[in-house]
Design an enzyme around this catalytic site. Sequence first.
Site, PDB file in Angstrom:
ATOM      1  N   ALA A   1       1.026  -1.353  -0.240  1.00 23.43           N
ATOM      2  CA  ALA A   1      -0.392   0.037  -0.304  1.00 23.43           C
ATOM      3  C   ALA A   1       0.670   1.173   0.136  1.00 23.43           C
ATOM      4  CB  ALA A   1      -0.900   0.132   1.486  1.00 23.43           C
ATOM      5  N   ALA A   2       2.167   0.930  -0.366  1.00 22.14           N
ATOM      6  CA  ALA A   2       2.491   2.002  -0.651  1.00 22.14           C
ATOM      7  C   ALA A   2       2.461   3.330  -1.070  1.00 22.14           C
ATOM      8  CB  ALA A   2       4.546   1.901  -0.472  1.00 22.14           C
ATOM      9  N   GLY A   3       2.346   2.386  -2.814  1.00 19.68           N
ATOM     10  CA  GLY A   3       1.920   3.386  -3.566  1.00 19.68           C
ATOM     11  C   GLY A   3       0.151   3.998  -3.662  1.00 19.68           C
ATOM     12  N   ASP A   4      -0.739   3.225  -2.818  1.00 14.20           N
ATOM     13  CA  ASP A   4      -1.859   3.658  -2.940  1.00 14.20           C
ATOM     14  C   ASP A   4      -1.989   5.295  -1.781  1.00 14.20           C
ATOM     15  OD1 ASP A   4      -2.792   1.547  -3.488  1.00 14.20           O
ATOM     16  OD2 ASP A   4      -2.934   0.304  -1.986  1.00 14.20           O
TER      17      ASP A   4
HETATM   18  O1  RIB Z   1      -2.261  -1.523  -3.011  1.00 13.84           O
HETATM   19  C1  RIB Z   1      -2.358  -2.814  -2.148  1.00 13.84           C
HETATM   20  C2  RIB Z   1      -3.475  -3.265  -1.702  1.00 13.84           C
HETATM   21  O2  RIB Z   1      -2.681  -4.723  -3.488  1.00 13.84           O
HETATM   22  C3  RIB Z   1      -3.577  -4.706  -1.119  1.00 13.84           C
HETATM   23  O3  RIB Z   1      -4.061  -3.801  -0.004  1.00 13.84           O
HETATM   24  C4  RIB Z   1      -4.553  -5.701  -1.257  1.00 13.84           C
HETATM   25  O4  RIB Z   1      -5.524  -5.425  -1.506  1.00 13.84           O
HETATM   26  C5  RIB Z   1      -4.402  -5.270  -3.371  1.00 13.84           C
HETATM   27  O5  RIB Z   1      -5.410  -4.779  -3.691  1.00 13.84           O
END
Ligand code: RIB
Length: 318
Positions: free
Chosen positions: A258-261
């Site tokens: 989730a770093a990119g998120d």
């Molecule tokens: O970017 C990370 C995410 O990718 C995770 O939380 C997983 O659910 C996938 O969607």
Amino acid sequence: MSSIAAASQPPIVVIGSLNADLVQRVSRLPRPGETITGSELVIVPGGKGANQAYAAARLGGDVHMIGQVGEDAFGPALIHHLAAAGVDTSGIQNCSTATGTAVILVLPNGENVIIIAPGANGKLSPDLATDRLAVIERGSIVLLQLEIPLETIEVCLATARERGAITILDPAPAQVLSPTLLAMVDYLTPNQTEAAFLLKAEREASSPQEAEDAARKLLLQGPSNVILKLGELGVVIADTAACAHVPGFSVKAVDSTAAGDTFNGALAFALSHNTPLLEAARFANAAAAISVTRHGAQSSIPDLSEVRSLLAGSHNPS
Ligand code: RIB
């Protein structure tokens, strides 16, 4: 950052996936036919859409999430976690397909591998999403990823464009995208792997110089801006006029999930406050850097005070 003050802000609208992440830490990846033992299984809220919504809300954004979960135990738990962070979850609906899941293996250096089962995310049809798009207004930031059907993404981008919103597309997981779709994107935010996929390149950009070249080529595919994410090296930003490298922050990484998120949620938050792009990217780099020092997806995402501390140099997240 000076530009981010408590003023009224346009809504950030995230249309995307919600997943239950089934996470194990492992010393290495198993070979085909091999069984290995990992850590205890941990189940935490994830999904690229939900993670980006959570990140923007943790920082103080006015965030609305549109998505779909199943009628099982995971669905309500994922919605509740977003709502507790302040996300408006009224655009998340139920369907009879199972909630999306992701199996995630995290290696000792913090890198991961992820396998998703789309479930309800894969059934978010344009028809079902359309009435929920009423929340998009002029100046809204619309955030999309590729864990829901492409036809739904196209409708959302077209609606956002019609209403004068700003669109951000995270092309993850990577898939082939049409020129029509890419032309509706204001900010395309691939990582190195996704950029190489979109360019059909034999290898990934591994330096800011190579990334500038890749970002310029990606611009030719239609988006107005490309922000190529380079992990700890930061990002390279390109538009038709210029290209710039915004360095990242050096931290001790334990889990890059989730770093990119986190970067995308923080970028949306900063842009919703009219922060200049390079400053917004530095802010988002700081948020992403903090996230890799912690385990999990949403559990790793920082709040505004933590990001400000890192930017001010008074916080060492390692
Ligand atoms: O970017 C990370 C995410 O990718 C995770 O939380 C997983 O659910 C996938 O969607």
